[in-house]
Scaffold this motif. Structure first.
Motif, PDB file in Angstrom:
ATOM      1  N   TYR A 161      -0.957  -7.239 -10.735  1.00 21.11           N
ATOM      2  CA  TYR A 161       0.093  -7.679 -11.644  1.00 21.11           C
ATOM      3  C   TYR A 161       0.486  -6.541 -12.575  1.00 21.11           C
ATOM      4  N   ALA A 162       1.764  -6.499 -12.901  1.00 19.22           N
ATOM      5  CA  ALA A 162       2.260  -5.658 -13.985  1.00 19.22           C
ATOM      6  C   ALA A 162       2.765  -6.634 -15.042  1.00 19.22           C
ATOM      7  N   VAL A 163       2.246  -6.507 -16.245  1.00 23.67           N
ATOM      8  CA  VAL A 163       2.537  -7.460 -17.303  1.00 23.67           C
ATOM      9  C   VAL A 163       2.959  -6.700 -18.546  1.00 23.67           C
ATOM     10  N   GLY A 164       3.964  -7.212 -19.222  1.00 21.96           N
ATOM     11  CA  GLY A 164       4.401  -6.584 -20.466  1.00 21.96           C
ATOM     12  C   GLY A 164       5.026  -7.607 -21.392  1.00 21.96           C
ATOM     13  N   GLY A 165       5.075  -7.247 -22.655  1.00 21.68           N
ATOM     14  CA  GLY A 165       5.693  -8.120 -23.643  1.00 21.68           C
ATOM     15  C   GLY A 165       6.011  -7.340 -24.886  1.00 21.68           C
ATOM     16  N   ALA A 166       6.990  -7.842 -25.638  1.00 18.27           N
ATOM     17  CA  ALA A 166       7.381  -7.168 -26.872  1.00 18.27           C
ATOM     18  C   ALA A 166       8.070  -8.161 -27.799  1.00 18.27           C
ATOM     19  N   GLU A 213      18.455   0.507 -23.814  1.00 21.83           N
ATOM     20  CA  GLU A 213      17.286   1.244 -24.298  1.00 21.83           C
ATOM     21  C   GLU A 213      16.018   0.700 -23.644  1.00 21.83           C
ATOM     22  N   LYS A 214      15.266   1.583 -23.022  1.00 26.85           N
ATOM     23  CA  LYS A 214      13.998   1.187 -22.416  1.00 26.85           C
ATOM     24  C   LYS A 214      12.996   0.931 -23.539  1.00 26.85           C
ATOM     25  N   ILE A 215      12.444  -0.269 -23.562  1.00 26.84           N
ATOM     26  CA  ILE A 215      11.462  -0.639 -24.583  1.00 26.84           C
ATOM     27  C   ILE A 215      10.054  -0.327 -24.097  1.00 26.84           C
ATOM     28  N   LEU A 216       9.759  -0.704 -22.866  1.00 29.18           N
ATOM     29  CA  LEU A 216       8.439  -0.400 -22.317  1.00 29.18           C
ATOM     30  C   LEU A 216       8.510  -0.318 -20.805  1.00 29.18           C
ATOM     31  N   ASP A 217       7.561   0.392 -20.251  1.00 27.49           N
ATOM     32  CA  ASP A 217       7.476   0.646 -18.820  1.00 27.49           C
ATOM     33  C   ASP A 217       6.062   0.321 -18.385  1.00 27.49           C
ATOM     34  N   VAL A 218       5.934  -0.488 -17.352  1.00 28.56           N
ATOM     35  CA  VAL A 218       4.620  -0.847 -16.839  1.00 28.56           C
ATOM     36  C   VAL A 218       4.582  -0.490 -15.357  1.00 28.56           C
ATOM     37  N   THR A 219       3.583   0.287 -14.965  1.00 29.40           N
ATOM     38  CA  THR A 219       3.465   0.725 -13.579  1.00 29.40           C
ATOM     39  C   THR A 219       2.048   0.489 -13.065  1.00 29.40           C
ATOM     40  N   GLU A 220       1.964  -0.053 -11.866  1.00 31.23           N
ATOM     41  CA  GLU A 220       0.694  -0.254 -11.170  1.00 31.23           C
ATOM     42  C   GLU A 220       0.845   0.296  -9.756  1.00 31.23           C
ATOM     43  N   PHE A 221      -0.273   0.639  -9.134  1.00 34.60           N
ATOM     44  CA  PHE A 221      -0.304   1.098  -7.754  1.00 34.60           C
ATOM     45  C   PHE A 221      -1.222   0.161  -6.982  1.00 34.60           C
ATOM     46  N   SER A 227       0.835  -1.199   0.000  1.00 36.14           N
ATOM     47  CA  SER A 227       0.000   0.000   0.000  1.00 36.14           C
ATOM     48  C   SER A 227       0.875   1.256   0.000  1.00 36.14           C
ATOM     49  N   SER A 228       2.192   1.048   0.167  1.00 39.90           N
ATOM     50  CA  SER A 228       3.112   2.184   0.242  1.00 39.90           C
ATOM     51  C   SER A 228       3.963   2.375  -1.018  1.00 39.90           C
ATOM     52  N   TYR A 229       4.185   1.316  -1.761  1.00 37.80           N
ATOM     53  CA  TYR A 229       5.100   1.386  -2.901  1.00 37.80           C
ATOM     54  C   TYR A 229       4.415   0.971  -4.197  1.00 37.80           C
ATOM     55  N   ARG A 230       4.831   1.610  -5.266  1.00 37.80           N
ATOM     56  CA  ARG A 230       4.309   1.262  -6.584  1.00 37.80           C
ATOM     57  C   ARG A 230       4.931  -0.050  -7.060  1.00 37.80           C
ATOM     58  N   LEU A 231       4.373  -0.572  -8.105  1.00 36.02           N
ATOM     59  CA  LEU A 231       4.876  -1.754  -8.789  1.00 36.02           C
ATOM     60  C   LEU A 231       5.256  -1.270 -10.182  1.00 36.02           C
ATOM     61  N   ALA A 232       6.551  -1.081 -10.428  1.00 39.94           N
ATOM     62  CA  ALA A 232       6.983  -0.495 -11.693  1.00 39.94           C
ATOM     63  C   ALA A 232       8.195  -1.251 -12.222  1.00 39.94           C
ATOM     64  N   VAL A 233       8.070  -1.759 -13.441  1.00 38.54           N
ATOM     65  CA  VAL A 233       9.160  -2.487 -14.090  1.00 38.54           C
ATOM     66  C   VAL A 233       9.269  -2.047 -15.541  1.00 38.54           C
ATOM     67  N   CYS A 234      10.470  -2.211 -16.088  1.00 36.98           N
ATOM     68  CA  CYS A 234      10.727  -1.830 -17.479  1.00 36.98           C
ATOM     69  C   CYS A 234      11.432  -2.970 -18.191  1.00 36.98           C
ATOM     70  N   LEU A 235      11.126  -3.130 -19.470  1.00 40.29           N
ATOM     71  CA  LEU A 235      11.839  -4.068 -20.321  1.00 40.29           C
ATOM     72  C   LEU A 235      12.884  -3.277 -21.091  1.00 40.29           C
ATOM     73  N   TYR A 236      14.117  -3.769 -21.083  1.00 38.26           N
ATOM     74  CA  TYR A 236      15.224  -3.099 -21.759  1.00 38.26           C
ATOM     75  C   TYR A 236      15.832  -3.988 -22.836  1.00 38.26           C
ATOM     76  N   LYS A 237      16.266  -3.338 -23.906  1.00 36.58           N
ATOM     77  CA  LYS A 237      17.107  -3.964 -24.936  1.00 36.58           C
ATOM     78  C   LYS A 237      18.411  -3.182 -24.894  1.00 36.58           C
ATOM     79  N   ASN A 238      19.485  -3.867 -24.532  1.00 39.05           N
ATOM     80  CA  ASN A 238      20.758  -3.213 -24.267  1.00 39.05           C
ATOM     81  C   ASN A 238      20.489  -2.144 -23.206  1.00 39.05           C
TER      82      ASN A 238
END
Length: 181
Positions: A138-143, A123-131, A110-121
């Motif tokens: 869940y934070a879900v991503g794909g590329a 370079e940030k490809i995508l960022d997914v954030t939930e509270f 309840s105090s911290y976000r859920l934030a992750v990023c997918l990187y190539k080398n």
């Protein structure tokens, strides 16, 4: 009557000859198909196979951390081709090709976000954030990425973020080669 039987016999013989020609043609096509299938088998057996899936291996929470940090998914589910390192958390492309990657992470704080990023080398490809706000989120991503041999792909936990996991493997990172290019 004898004339009719002779004509009938000639008719059947011509039909048999025609069927023999068709059979010979079909046998040639079957042989050609068998050769093609064998060539595909050889080509496929020589083709590099790359696929991995790892869970976090956590049995608690990770974070919050003061800096963005590569998530190390250390619990092996599969690692065909050994291109993912459970030590560093980094996938290194063994050959040029198009790859698909997917991750999912779980948060509850309840105090911290859920934030992750997918990187190539780097370079940030995508960022997914939930509270999560004290609920499971869940934070879900794909590329799909075109990678050169040696390119690296990884997931980073953003600073001031937190994930949780247990033996049920809620947090995973997976990828596979779609085709070499």
């Amino acid at each position: 009557m004898v004339v009719e039987q002779r004509e009938l016999l000639e008719f059947y013989q011509s039909q048999i000859e025609e069927l023999k020609k068709q059979n010979t043609a079909l046998e040639g096509r079957v042989v050609s198909t068998e050769v093609g299938v064998e060539a595909l088998r050889e080509d496929n057996s020589c083709r590099r196979k790359v696929a991995f899936s790892f869970a976090s291996g956590l049995n608690d929470s990770l974070g919050p951390l003061s800096t963005d940090t590569i998530l190390v998914f250390s619990k092996k589910i599969t690692n065909v081709g050994n291109a993912y390192s459970k030590i560093t958390g980094v996938f290194t492309a063994p050959l040029r090709g198009v790859y698909y990657f997917r991750f999912n992470v779980l948060g509850y704080s309840s105090s911290y976000r859920l934030a992750v990023c997918l990187y190539k080398n780097e370079e940030k490809i995508l960022d997914v954030t939930e509270f999560p706000k004290g609920q499971y989120e869940y934070a879900v991503g794909g590329a799909t990425l075109l990678l050169q041999e040696g390119d690296q792909v990884y997931v980073k936990l953003r600073s001031n973020s937190q994930i949780i996991d247990n033996i049920d493997n809620h947090c995973t990172f997976s990828g596979f080669l779609l085709f070499a290019k």
